[in-house]
Structure formats: structure tokens, C-alpha cells
Design an enzyme around this catalytic site. Structure first.
Site, short mmCIF file in Angstrom:
data_model
loop_
_atom_site.label_atom_id
_atom_site.label_comp_id
_atom_site.label_asym_id
_atom_site.label_seq_id
_atom_site.Cartn_x
_atom_site.Cartn_y
_atom_site.Cartn_z
N HIS A 224 47.29 31.01 36.45
CA HIS A 224 46.21 31.34 37.37
C HIS A 224 45.44 30.12 37.86
O HIS A 224 45.25 29.97 39.07
CB HIS A 224 45.28 32.42 36.84
CG HIS A 224 44.45 32.95 37.96
ND1 HIS A 224 44.96 33.77 38.93
CD2 HIS A 224 43.18 32.69 38.35
CE1 HIS A 224 44.04 34.01 39.85
NE2 HIS A 224 42.95 33.37 39.52
N TYR A 228 44.29 28.08 41.71
CA TYR A 228 43.03 27.43 42.07
C TYR A 228 43.22 25.94 42.33
O TYR A 228 42.46 25.34 43.09
CB TYR A 228 41.96 27.71 41.00
CG TYR A 228 41.34 29.05 41.25
CD1 TYR A 228 40.26 29.17 42.11
CD2 TYR A 228 41.88 30.21 40.72
CE1 TYR A 228 39.72 30.39 42.41
CE2 TYR A 228 41.34 31.44 41.01
CZ TYR A 228 40.26 31.53 41.86
OH TYR A 228 39.73 32.74 42.17
N HIS A 375 50.44 39.02 48.97
CA HIS A 375 49.11 38.51 48.60
C HIS A 375 49.10 36.99 48.51
O HIS A 375 48.29 36.32 49.13
CB HIS A 375 48.67 39.13 47.27
CG HIS A 375 47.52 38.41 46.64
ND1 HIS A 375 46.25 38.47 47.16
CD2 HIS A 375 47.44 37.59 45.57
CE1 HIS A 375 45.44 37.73 46.43
NE2 HIS A 375 46.13 37.18 45.46
N PHE A 376 50.04 36.42 47.75
CA PHE A 376 49.92 34.96 47.59
C PHE A 376 50.47 34.19 48.79
O PHE A 376 50.16 33.02 48.95
CB PHE A 376 50.46 34.46 46.24
CG PHE A 376 51.92 34.63 46.00
CD1 PHE A 376 52.85 33.85 46.66
CD2 PHE A 376 52.37 35.55 45.06
CE1 PHE A 376 54.20 34.00 46.41
CE2 PHE A 376 53.72 35.70 44.81
CZ PHE A 376 54.64 34.92 45.49
N HIS A 377 51.23 34.89 49.64
CA HIS A 377 51.53 34.21 50.90
C HIS A 377 50.30 34.20 51.81
O HIS A 377 50.14 33.29 52.62
CB HIS A 377 52.74 34.85 51.60
CG HIS A 377 54.04 34.34 51.04
ND1 HIS A 377 54.62 34.85 49.90
CD2 HIS A 377 54.87 33.34 51.45
CE1 HIS A 377 55.73 34.19 49.63
NE2 HIS A 377 55.92 33.27 50.55
N ARG A 440 59.22 42.95 44.16
CA ARG A 440 59.31 41.56 44.59
C ARG A 440 60.56 40.93 43.99
O ARG A 440 61.23 41.54 43.15
CB ARG A 440 58.07 40.79 44.15
CG ARG A 440 58.00 40.59 42.66
CD ARG A 440 56.69 40.00 42.20
NE ARG A 440 56.59 38.57 42.45
CZ ARG A 440 55.73 37.77 41.81
NH1 ARG A 440 54.91 38.26 40.89
NH2 ARG A 440 55.66 36.49 42.08
N ARG A 441 60.87 39.73 44.39
CA ARG A 441 61.91 38.91 43.78
C ARG A 441 63.24 39.65 43.69
O ARG A 441 63.92 39.60 42.67
CB ARG A 441 61.50 38.51 42.36
CG ARG A 441 60.24 37.74 42.32
CD ARG A 441 59.88 37.35 40.91
NE ARG A 441 59.23 36.04 40.92
CZ ARG A 441 58.81 35.42 39.84
NH1 ARG A 441 58.99 35.94 38.67
NH2 ARG A 441 58.25 34.25 39.95
#
Lengths: 550, 50, 158
Positions: A224, A228, A375-377, A440-441
Site C-alpha cells: 500500500h 503512496y 481503480h489503480f489505472h 482481474r489478471r
């Protein structure tokens, strides 16, 4: 104010930063191509040639973009920023910078070779008990160690500045660079521990089995804060660079520092929110880390306010009227501002989705669905990367003694907007498909003719459309990069460093009190992790042998 | 080391910043807050309905 | 440190919203029992086939428990056992699953059943199948070259 703050980054330090950026652009090209091919495969209309495996490609995409591209850009950017705001590196610091670069590069090459030989198709999260070749893990270790050496250079420069300027508050950007790297160094202890003490001995055959639950938890202790580590440099730009680009002022130096300190506190003791649906961890501890995760939202709320306030103050100083009149006064034609600004907007849905993901049992809705990929894209591959593009437009020419011409600025705008369109297509369709249950994946599959899986296909095609548009943007970026590095006209491109308004409140010296910040950070980590880790060790099931299932 | 004394004396008290007009900022962040709440509530409803 | 009046309003508002979210999920989890799957039981991953209840995968009616049925799944690369199962509509079912080899996912698409299967641990979730129809179970954690072929099917019948 600060005598050592130079107009230009010293060319020797510039060279060091540029070395990082060359790797960045190569990584972007390779990782982007892998991403494009993945979206093609997932559309169901395309198969990979030459016996390349989908998961081999996916491992390449994740490692090269999430670990390599980001780390190289960030280290290069931080070296440049510190050299600019705290003063030119000493020879010793610069040597450390180069050793760091060498370690990062060697580690990257080692990991890349193992991926290309299909010895490490374990994805960038390398969850045991899938077992890659030991050289892959050693390579990743070198990347981490390299970043430690690089951060040592930054810490030394900061210490030197403090000694030379007693009683003064450190330059804002240098302060933020120090926080970013402190957080990174603390976080990487987790991944280094599992790799050095669990995974490496096991992959070398020195021990037969591995404690899977412990290894995953140590990974996510790092995983995580990793996100950041991507975000904080973007925040540095939003807080302290963008105000200068638009011609405004930093809203508040103290509040910017406060939000960075809070990010240091709360970005680490929250890794369990990636393991919410995992057995082996008590739900009470999961919930405690969920609470801590929600606290890390606060500094982002502060950031949003500060940024809007900077924009509004600037607009009003230019005579804007009404509630939103200031919005029109912003320099929309300037890619250095507009492209990162679009990134900021993207962080709003990104953050909203993040709160959902971290909401304890609600994680069951989205866990490991392609919603997470969407989300993380949205966060890293949109908000953060658009900001990095925005930095590249001025930092590359600044370091190479060239300028961003009007024509290149226009192309940069097109590049950033193309990226925006492509990512909106891809990320939105991923979010929706995820809520419908799409995993995913995963390579293309009809899951035995399931009706539900058939519903996902249109979204997968939309992702391929988005991926294609994104790849066009990458090609444009490579063109802009090469122009700025080698062909743009010689000149002085400004390195924008934001200033606070005249008569602004003096920054309290407490912000440079590292014993206090590191002490609080350590207490939070010990509190959040001690019992879950003891539990995972004491109540561990029989260990797992390694598997190579690709 | 005596240098440190210099800075301490300078009293740059904050000007009254509340006079700065930040209505637009407040409106903007509230829109942002509304997006956060709508997203969360919407997905919580979905969670309950499944 | 000075903070603008509006920023205070904004932070109080934001903090309040987060507090409401946390209270809702906290009450739901700790008082109503809607915890994320967190069974703390362990198992020897190499002896799954001979350890109850995994020696007999499938649906089983149970008496005297808070749930009516237990649905046992064994995951291994790249399949689930059973490959297809029928569940009565509206039944309260405890899904119990584990992995024989690497990490696997276990998600019934379109439901809240979504958990990680970790070698050495048993994963459990209690759920009520409220809607009739076919629910695809997919592996949503990468497990190897056949990952995307790994699936099962729950058919909810009246």
C-alpha cells in the site's frame, strides 16, 4: 530567501536525473506495448504470437510499469528537485546517486531477463507459493536496495542544508522529498524481509516450505505505501510546482507539510485492507486497519482544498468574479498546467473508488475483480502519470538546456488529452465489468459458455479501444520526450518552484523534527501489525512447497 | 549558533486570511464530497442488494 | 498554524462523512455479523483430500446450525470440485473452501461471495442465495497458465 537555491539544476546532477528519465521512457514504451497486447488478447479477437504467454506479458507489464518506470521517474525527479531547492549535490552524494542508478538498472535487467525466459511469470506481486527463479527475486531486491542508496543521497543533502541554515524551515520541495523517501524506506523493509528471509532461501532450495500468509502480509505492508510512493511526488507537483506555473502562490506551506506528515503516518499501517477477504487474519485487526486507511483520506481532503484555493486565489487576483469565474482565468493552453490538472480531477473518482475498496466487508463486491484494475489505472496510470508527463514537459528541457516550444506544447496537450480519452474508456469499462463480477489478471475466457461471462465481452472490447488510444498517446510521448531531450532549441526552460504569498505565516520549525514524526510512525506500525504478525507465525498451517504452474 | 535567535524575533503574524474569498473553493470541495458520498452509498446499496 | 474557516468546515464535513461510513460498516460487521470472510482455521494443504469436510466436496444439508446447508469446494490448479452444483433458492448456505496448491480466488459473480483461498487455511462465508439462476464461480487470483479456465457453476433452483 534561500541562498543555495539555484536558478538551474547543476548539469552534473541534471545528468544523473536524465539517466533515470531515459530508463523511464524505455519502460513506458515496453510496458505500454505489453498493456496494449493484453487488451487485445482480452477482447477475444487476437492471440499472442511466438509462444508468448499472456501471464508472461502481464508480469512484464506490471513489473516494468508499476515497479520500474515509476521508481526511475520518481528517483530522477527527487534528485533534480533536491539539487534545485537544497543545493547542488556534493561529489559523494552524486556518487551515491549513480550507485543507486546502477543498482536499479542491474536489478531491472536481471528481473526482465527472467521474465523474458519465462522463468518468472508470477506477476509483479509474486505471491508465494508460485515460485519464480531466484534471480528474479534478487533483481527486485537490487531495485529496492538501489532506491535506499538513492534516498541516502537525499537525506545527506537535507542534513547538510539544515546544518548550513540553522533555525530555518527546510525548502518545501526538499522536505516533501525527504518524507516520500522516508515512507518508502520504512515500507520496503516489509518486502525486503519476506524476500530475503522467506522467498530467497525457499527459491534457492535451502528451505523446503514457506509461510504463505506471513509472506503476503509482509508484501502488503509494502504494497500500500507503494501506491503512496507513486502519489506523493504527484502531490509535490500539485502543491509546490503548479502554483508557480499558473503564476499564483502556494496556499499554505504549513498545511502542505502537515498533509505530508499525515501521509507518512497513515500510508503504512494500512496494508491489511488489501487482505480483507483473506483467511488467517482476525476481522477485528482488519477493521482497525480500515479505520487507519480512512484516516489517510484526510490529508487528501486537505490537498483538494489547498489546490482549489490556489486556483481561486489566482483567478480572483486576475479580477475573476462570481462563484466559479476564477476557473476561466487558469492557463488552459499550457500543457505543464492542464495535463496535471486533468490528473487531479481523475484523482476524485480514483479516491472515491478507493474508499469503497477499503470499506471492510464491502471489499467483497470488488476484491480482485477488474474494478480494482480500473481503480489503480485511474489513480496511478491517470492522476499520477499525467502529472509525471506534465513534469517531463519542463524538466527534461530544463536539464538538457533546451526549451519547450509552442509547437511541442501543443503536441504535449494532444498527447495528454489522448491519454485522458483512452484511460476514461479503459478504466470506466473495467469498473463496470468488475461490478458484474469480471475477474482481474485473466486472459480471455468464455468460462464454459457462461451467460455472465458473455456479458463481460463488450466491456473487454471497450478496454481494447481504450488501450489502443493510450498506445497512440505513448507514441506521442516518446516523440515529445526525444524532441525535448535531443532536438528542441537551446535555451533556458524554467524550473518552476512555488512560493508562498508575501506576509504568509512562518512555517513552524516542528515540521523538521524527524524524531517526532518517525516515532509516531513507528508506534502506529507496531500497533497495527504486531499482533496480526505474531498470529500468522504462531498459528501458521504447514508451509507450502514451491509451484511453477506456467 | 547565535543565528537562530534572529528568526525568532521576526513576528510575521498571519494576516487575516479569512477575508480571502474562497467561496468557489468551498463549493468545489463540496461537489467533490458529494461525489464521494454518492459513490459510497450507491455501492453500499449494491452490496446490500446482493 | 492558521487554517481558513472554509477549510475547517470542509474537513469537519469530510471527517464526518468518513465517520458515518465507518459506523455503518462497523455496526454491520460487529453487531449484525457481516464480517468479511476471516475464518481462522488451518489445514495441511497436502492432506486436503483426506480431511473432512473436504473429502466430500459438494452440498450437504445440516441440522441444528445457523445455516441450512454447507457447500464444500476444493480448489486446485486449474479447477474446482465440484464443477457444478445446485442450490435451493433462498437457502442459507455456508460456503467452505480451501486450496490444495497455490493461492486461488473464489468469487460467485454477481453475489457478495468473494474470498481468497490460501493454502493451509480454510475460507468460509455464509450467504443466502436470493435470486434464481446460474452464478459463475471464477478464480480471481492468478494461479498459473490455466487461471482463466478455472471456474465452477452454482445453479440456484426453486
Amino acid at each position: 530567501m534561500n541562498i543555495q537555491a539555484k536558478l538551474k539544476v547543476d548539469p552534473r546532477d541534471g545528468k544523473l536525473a536524465m539517466a533515470h528519465f531515459y530508463v523511464f521512457i524505455v519502460a513506458l514504451a515496453i510496458g505500454g506495448l505489453a498493456g496494449l497486447l493484453q487488451t487485445f488478447v482480452r477482447s477475444g479477437k487476437f492471440e499472442l504470437p511466438f509462444g508468448i504467454g499472456y501471464y508472461q506479458l502481464l508480469t512484464l507489464h506490471g513489473v516494468v510499469l508499476a515497479l520500474v518506470m515509476t521508481t526511475f521517474f520518481i528517483m530522477g525527479f527527487l534528485h533534480a528537485v533536491v539539487s534545485k531547492t537544497a543545493g547542488t549535490y556534493t561529489n559523494r552524494q552524486r556518487t551515491l546517486g549513480w550507485i543507486s542508478f546502477a543498482l536499479l538498472t542491474i536489478g531491472t535487467i536481471m528481473a526482465a531477463i527472467m521474465i523474458l525466459l519465462n522463468e518468472a511469470s508470477v506477476l509483479y506481486t509474486f505471491y508465494a507459493p508460485l515460485q519464480a527463479h531466484a534471480v528474479f527475486y534478487i533483481g527486485l531486491t537490487l531495485v529496492v536496495v538501489g532506491s535506499w542508496v538513492g534516498s541516502a543521497a537525499v537525506f545527506m543533502k537535507y542534513g547538510e542544508w539544515r546544518k548550513a541554515n540553522p533555525g530555518q524551515s527546510s525548502p518545501l520541495l526538499t522536505f516533501m522529498a525527504v518524507i516520500t523517501l522516508m515512507m518508502w524506506d520504512i515500507a520496503t523493509i516489509g518486502v525486503a524481509t519476506t524476500v530475503l528471509f522467506q522467498i530467497l532461501p525457499w527459491s534457492l532450495g535451502l528451505v523446503e516450505t514457506i509461510n504463505v500468509g506471513l509472506s503476503r502480509t509482509l508484501f502488503w505492508y509494502f504494497g500500500h505505501p507503494l501506491v503512496y510512493f507513486w502519489l506523493l511526488p504527484a502531490y509535490m507537483v500539485w502543491y509546490a510546482v503548479i502554483p508557480k506555473i499558473i503564476g499564483g502562490k502556494i496556499f499554505s506551506d504549513s498545511l502542505a507539510r502537515l498533509s505530508f506528515v499525515l501521509l507518512l503516518f497513515f500510508s503504512i499501517p494500512v496494508g491489511l485492507h488489501h487482505q480483507l477477504v483473506e483467511p488467517g487474519i482476525d476481522p477485528a485487526w482488519k477493521f482497525i486497519q480500515v479505520i487507519l486507511t480512512f484516516l489517510v483520506v484526510i490529508p487528501s481532503l486537505m490537498t483538494a482544498f489547498s489546490l482549489f484555493a490556489t486556483f481561486e486565489s489566482y483567478g480572483r487576483s486576475k479580477g475573476a468574479k462570481g462563484l466559479f469565474g476564477w476557473f476561466k482565468k487558469l492557463p488552459w493552453g499550457d500543457a505543464r498546467f492542464t495535463i496535471p490538472f486533468i490528473g487531479m480531477l481523475g484523482f476524485i473518482p480514483g479516491g472515491a473508488g478507493g474508499i469503497v475498496n477499503a470499506s471492510h466487508q464491502m471489499n467483497q463486491l470488488v476484491h480482485n475483480t477488474i474494478w480494482i484494475t480500473g481503480h489503480f489505472h485511474m489513480t496511478v496510470a491517470f492522476a499520477v502519470i499525467l502529472t509525471f508527463y506534465g513534469v517531463a514537459y519542463w524538466l527534461i528541457p530544463h536539464l538538457t538546456g533546451r526549451i519547450l516550444t509552442k509547437k511541442m506544447n501543443k503536441l504535449a496537450m494532444i498527447q495528454g488529452i489522448t491519454w485522458t480519452i483512452g484511460m476514461l474508456f479503459m478504466s470506466t469499462s473495467m469498473h463496470i465489468q468488475g461490478l458484474l463480477g469480471g475477474p482481474r489478471r485473466s486472459a480471455f475466457s468464455d468460462y464454459g459458455g457462461s451467460a455472465q461471462a458473455a456479458e463481460w465481452v463488450p466491456y473487454q472490447i471497450a478496454q481494447a479501444v481504450g488501450g489502443s488510444i493510450l498506445f497512440i498517446s505513448i507514441i506521442l510521448m516518446i516523440y515529445v520526450f526525444i524532441n525535448l531531450a535531443f532536438f528542441a532549441p537551446k535555451g533556458e526552460q524554467e524550473f518552476p518552484v512555488g512560493e508562498v504569498a508575501k506576509g504568509a505565516e512562518k512555517t513552524p520549525l516542528v515540521f523538521d523534527n524527524w524524531k517526532l514524526w518517525l516515532g509516531i510512525s513507528a508506534i502506529l506500525i507496531v500497533f497495527a501489525y504486531t499482533l496480526p504478525l505474531i498470529d500468522l507465525i504462531q498459528n501458521a498451517p504447514p508451509g507450502s512447497k514451491g509451484f511453477k504452474l506456467w | 549558533m547565535a543565528k537562530t535567535e534572529l528568526n525568532r524575533k521576526i513576528d510575521t503574524e498571519t494576516e487575516v486570511e479569512d477575508s480571502t474569498n474562497l467561496k468557489g473553493t468551498l463549493a468545489s470541495v463540496m461537489i467533490l464530497g458529494a461525489i464521494l458520498i454518492i459513490t459510497w452509498v450507491g455501492l453500499y446499496m449494491l452490496f446490500l442488494s446482493r | 498554524m492558521h487554517m481558513h474557516k472554509f477549510e475547517k468546515i470542509w474537513l469537519i464535513f469530510g471527517f464526518g462523512a468518513l465517520l458515518v461510513f465507518l459506523t455503518v460498516i462497523g455496526v454491520s460487521a460487529f453487531y449484525l455479523g457481516n464480517q468479511p470472510p476471516s475464518c481462522l482455521a488451518t489445514i495441511d494443504p497436502e492432506k486436503v483430500d483426506t480431511t473432512a469436510p473436504f473429502d466430500k466436496p459438494g452440498l450437504k444439508k445440516v441440522e441444528g446450525k445457523e445455516w441450512d446447508y454447507e457447500l464444500v469446494f476444493v480448489a486446485s490448479a486449474f479447477s474446482y470440485s465440484p464443477a457444478r452444483v445446485e442450490v435451493p433458492l433462498g437457502a442459507k448456505v455456508k460456503v467452505i473452501a480451501t486450496s490444495k496448491d497455490v493461492m486461488h480466488g473464489f468469487q460467485a459473480a454477481g453475489t457478495n461471495v468473494n474470498m481468497m483461498l490460501e493454502p493451509g487455511y480454510i475460507s468460509e462465508v455464509v450467504t443466502t442465495f436470493k435470486n434464481p439462476g446460474e452464478f459463475l464461480i471464477v478464480c480471481n487470483e492468478y494461479c498459473g497458465v490455466g487461471h482463466h479456465m478455472m471456474h465452477s457453476m452454482i445453479e440456484v433452483v426453486e
